[in-house]
Structures are given as C-alpha cells and as structure tokens.
Design a protein around this motif. Structure first.
Motif, mmCIF file in Angstrom:
data_model
loop_
_atom_site.group_PDB
_atom_site.id
_atom_site.type_symbol
_atom_site.label_atom_id
_atom_site.label_comp_id
_atom_site.label_asym_id
_atom_site.label_seq_id
_atom_site.Cartn_x
_atom_site.Cartn_y
_atom_site.Cartn_z
ATOM 1 N N GLY A 156 -0.616 8.397 7.215
ATOM 2 C CA GLY A 156 -1.920 7.765 7.123
ATOM 3 C C GLY A 156 -2.845 8.200 8.245
ATOM 4 O O GLY A 156 -2.524 9.103 9.027
ATOM 5 N N CYS B 218 6.137 2.422 0.261
ATOM 6 C CA CYS B 218 4.961 1.568 0.440
ATOM 7 C C CYS B 218 5.024 0.865 1.798
ATOM 8 O O CYS B 218 6.105 0.576 2.308
ATOM 9 C CB CYS B 218 4.884 0.505 -0.659
ATOM 10 S SG CYS B 218 4.646 1.147 -2.330
ATOM 11 N N THR B 219 3.855 0.593 2.358
ATOM 12 C CA THR B 219 3.788 -0.282 3.520
ATOM 13 C C THR B 219 3.465 -1.687 3.038
ATOM 14 O O THR B 219 2.824 -1.867 1.996
ATOM 15 C CB THR B 219 2.711 0.185 4.516
ATOM 16 O OG1 THR B 219 1.441 0.213 3.858
ATOM 17 C CG2 THR B 219 3.045 1.574 5.043
ATOM 18 N N GLU C 13 -3.480 0.235 -3.446
ATOM 19 C CA GLU C 13 -3.170 -1.079 -2.895
ATOM 20 C C GLU C 13 -3.065 -2.123 -4.003
ATOM 21 O O GLU C 13 -3.873 -2.145 -4.929
ATOM 22 C CB GLU C 13 -4.265 -1.513 -1.917
ATOM 23 C CG GLU C 13 -4.068 -2.915 -1.347
ATOM 24 C CD GLU C 13 -5.295 -3.426 -0.623
ATOM 25 O OE1 GLU C 13 -5.310 -3.356 0.613
ATOM 26 O OE2 GLU C 13 -6.235 -3.892 -1.293
ATOM 27 N N CYS D 262 3.896 13.208 -3.434
ATOM 28 C CA CYS D 262 4.106 11.914 -2.778
ATOM 29 C C CYS D 262 5.558 11.463 -2.843
ATOM 30 O O CYS D 262 5.835 10.263 -2.778
ATOM 31 C CB CYS D 262 3.207 10.859 -3.400
ATOM 32 S SG CYS D 262 1.453 11.231 -3.334
ATOM 33 N N GLU E 137 -5.260 6.009 -0.828
ATOM 34 C CA GLU E 137 -4.392 4.842 -0.705
ATOM 35 C C GLU E 137 -4.493 3.989 -1.960
ATOM 36 O O GLU E 137 -5.587 3.725 -2.455
ATOM 37 C CB GLU E 137 -4.809 4.016 0.510
ATOM 38 C CG GLU E 137 -3.983 2.776 0.743
ATOM 39 C CD GLU E 137 -4.452 2.016 1.969
ATOM 40 O OE1 GLU E 137 -4.043 2.393 3.081
ATOM 41 O OE2 GLU E 137 -5.227 1.067 1.819
ATOM 42 N N ARG F 166 -15.335 5.757 3.027
ATOM 43 C CA ARG F 166 -14.382 5.344 1.981
ATOM 44 C C ARG F 166 -15.078 5.226 0.625
ATOM 45 O O ARG F 166 -16.113 4.584 0.498
ATOM 46 C CB ARG F 166 -13.748 4.007 2.357
ATOM 47 C CG ARG F 166 -12.965 3.326 1.236
ATOM 48 C CD ARG F 166 -12.167 2.147 1.754
ATOM 49 N NE ARG F 166 -11.076 2.586 2.612
ATOM 50 C CZ ARG F 166 -10.252 1.745 3.239
ATOM 51 N NH1 ARG F 166 -10.405 0.432 3.113
ATOM 52 N NH2 ARG F 166 -9.278 2.226 3.989
ATOM 53 N N ARG G 194 7.000 9.610 2.079
ATOM 54 C CA ARG G 194 5.864 8.826 2.550
ATOM 55 C C ARG G 194 4.800 9.741 3.133
ATOM 56 O O ARG G 194 5.092 10.620 3.961
ATOM 57 C CB ARG G 194 6.308 7.802 3.590
ATOM 58 C CG ARG G 194 5.183 6.876 4.030
ATOM 59 C CD ARG G 194 5.633 5.828 5.014
ATOM 60 N NE ARG G 194 6.472 4.809 4.399
ATOM 61 C CZ ARG G 194 6.869 3.708 5.036
ATOM 62 N NH1 ARG G 194 6.510 3.509 6.289
ATOM 63 N NH2 ARG G 194 7.631 2.829 4.436
ATOM 64 N N GLU H 188 0.824 -1.204 0.000
ATOM 65 C CA GLU H 188 0.000 0.000 0.000
ATOM 66 C C GLU H 188 0.860 1.257 0.000
ATOM 67 O O GLU H 188 1.943 1.278 0.584
ATOM 68 C CB GLU H 188 -0.910 0.028 1.238
ATOM 69 C CG GLU H 188 -1.818 -1.177 1.362
ATOM 70 C CD GLU H 188 -2.534 -1.236 2.691
ATOM 71 O OE1 GLU H 188 -3.541 -1.949 2.787
ATOM 72 O OE2 GLU H 188 -2.080 -0.568 3.646
ATOM 73 N N ARG H 189 0.337 2.283 -0.628
ATOM 74 C CA ARG H 189 1.005 3.581 -0.608
ATOM 75 C C ARG H 189 -0.031 4.682 -0.463
ATOM 76 O O ARG H 189 -1.014 4.730 -1.201
ATOM 77 C CB ARG H 189 1.817 3.797 -1.885
ATOM 78 C CG ARG H 189 2.581 5.132 -1.906
ATOM 79 C CD ARG H 189 3.581 5.143 -3.028
ATOM 80 N NE ARG H 189 4.150 6.457 -3.260
ATOM 81 C CZ ARG H 189 5.018 6.746 -4.219
ATOM 82 N NH1 ARG H 189 5.430 5.780 -5.037
ATOM 83 N NH2 ARG H 189 5.492 7.961 -4.381
ATOM 84 N N LYS H 190 0.174 5.532 0.527
ATOM 85 C CA LYS H 190 -0.726 6.647 0.769
ATOM 86 C C LYS H 190 -0.423 7.781 -0.222
ATOM 87 O O LYS H 190 0.701 7.940 -0.681
ATOM 88 C CB LYS H 190 -0.568 7.154 2.193
ATOM 89 C CG LYS H 190 -0.766 6.113 3.287
ATOM 90 C CD LYS H 190 -2.194 5.646 3.364
ATOM 91 C CE LYS H 190 -2.471 4.797 4.588
ATOM 92 N NZ LYS H 190 -1.689 3.563 4.637
#
Length: 272
Positions: A247, A88-89, A212, A241, A210, A186, A244, A6-8
């Motif tokens: 979130g 990314c997480t 994903e 971006c 986000e 969401r 990071r 995932e990336r915000k």
C-alpha cells in the motif's frame, strides 16, 4: 464501530473501464493530505496501530482478527478461505478524539510496562468488538457512513490548518512525532454488494487500488473477503494480486524511512 476489510490491487490502464462494465458507479474524485504519527520507538506502528490526521480530522486504525485465535505467523500453510482473509487488511477506525487519545494511551502504557505485543492487540480487538456488538447495518447505511466520513474529511480540508479543529498538545504527552506526510488524489467507485473501489495516485509517484467492504463484526470478515476475491477475479487481477499488494505506507516508508520499514517487516506489520 464498523470493521474495514480492505484489499490492495495493482491498477491497470483498463481498470476503470472494467469497473464500469461490472456496474460500478463513479462517486467522485478528491484530494487529501495524510500526516502519520508515532513515538521514536515506533510503539504504535509496531502494534499495527496507525494514527493519522487527514485534513483537520484525527483517525486511528486498530487491527482486527477474523476470529478468536487466528494465527498471524508468516509461512504457515493455509486453506483457500484463510488465504483470502490473509490478503485483506482488517481495521476498526476510531474518529472521536477522546477515544483516540484513550486508545493511544493504552498502547503506549502497555509498551512502557513491558507487556507482550500479542496481549496489546488482543485487548484492543476485544474492546473494539464490544463497541460493534448488537448492531446490524444495511448496505445503504454503510454507504451513508462512508459519505459522512468523507464529508468530515473534506470539511477538515476546507478549514485549512489542521490544528484549528483539535488540540494537538496531547501528542507531547506520548512523545508522538510526525513520521510521514503525503497527498493522495483518489477516484472512487461504488459497486453492487456494498463494495467500494478507490484508485489512488500519491504525490511521491505511487499508484494503487483498493477494494473495501464494511462489516459490523469479525465473524463477517470471511464473507467480505470472499466478496472481494470474486471482484478481483472479475477484474482480471487474480494473477497480479495473488500475493498481498503493498500500500501507500509500505511504499512511502521503503523509499523515505528504510529503518522504520525494516522494523515493520521484521514484526510482520508490513509485507514486502
């Protein structure tokens, strides 16, 4: 058990328009409440392990490294590919209550016995990797997995009291208490290539997007990060971006629990 890469990103006024121009299909809008739990010493979150109850459903998110021996120290020089991964997480999400209890017990007992944090994380990731071995899912199967997860969460919301579905007495065994609670609205979009875009507005006034991608094993994380990076560029969000993006949990703790937030920053589990 899939890995969520995932990336915000920072939502702009034209984000939804740009998503549609890229072929995104609107999935729907929903609202859900998250409650997060930890010990008084922040044992779980300092191990980058996040226990929450969404609706009536327990979920545990555990960290995954892109490859064996990946360095996490801040400030280290990295190549372009490594930078994309770092932005990314990467988590495995456990939804079976018995497995959640077992994993929480592992983390808490290791902390009590004085083992190092890196050893805790390596063991968690090693076990998670075994769970995901010898499986190869198609894009449609991943999308089905997302739909089943969301339907399970919606069913939990319809049930009302989250205690009805699960016996929360086990929280006392590990001295776990709620440290965060917030509600999210969401809006979700599905894009070609198995990318999911979620646009979140939280009840304490925070908004974030986000991207994903679901993968089956850590070796696929670099390719997923590359796919996300390409989409960030197409959305015109590269400059916003380049670092990071915080979130929902970062924003919540910074505003309401600065001591907890500071501990996580010092441990590099959250980023300013």
């Amino acid at each position: 058990m899939s890995v969520e890469v995932e990336r915000k990103f920072v939502c702009r006024s034209d984000t939804e328009t740009r998503l549609k121009q890229l072929g995104a299909q609107f999935v729907g809008e929903r609202s859900f409440q998250d409650r997060y739990f930890d010990t008084g010493k922040f044992t779980l979150t300092l191990s980058d392990t996040w226990l929450r109850c969404r609706g009536a459903c327990w979920e545990l998110k555990c960290p995954v490294r892109a490859r064996e021996g990946e360095e996490e120290e801040e400030g280290r020089e990295r190549g372009g590919g490594q930078r994309k991964i770092k932005l990314c997480t990467r988590y495995r999400e456990i939804t079976e209550l018995s497995q959640i209890v077992d994993r929480v017990r592992q983390v808490v007992l290791r902390e009590r016995s004085g083992e190092g944090e890196r050893e805790k994380e390596k063991e968690i990731e090693k076990e998670g990797g075994k769970e995901g071995e010898h499986s190869c899912k198609t894009e449609a199967e991943f999308e089905g997995q997302r739909e089943r997860r969301e339907e399970r969460e919606k069913e939990g919301e319809r049930e009302g009291q989250w205690e009805r579905e699960t016996d929360s007495a086990w929280l006392g065994e590990f001295a776990l208490v709620q440290f965060a609670s917030f509600t999210t609205v969401r809006r979700s979009y599905s894009l070609p290539g198995g990318v999911r875009a979620d646009l979140d507005l939280v009840d304490f006034g925070f908004a974030v997007g986000e991207l994903e991608v679901l993968v089956e094993n850590p070796e696929q994380i670099p390719a997923a990060a590359e796919k996300i990076e390409e989409l960030v560029e197409k959305l015109g969000l590269s400059e916003a971006c380049k670092n990071r993006v915080p979130g929902k949990m970062d924003a919540y703790l910074k505003q309401f629990h600065p001591e907890h937030y500071g501990r996580l920053l010092s441990a590099h589990k959250l980023h300013p």
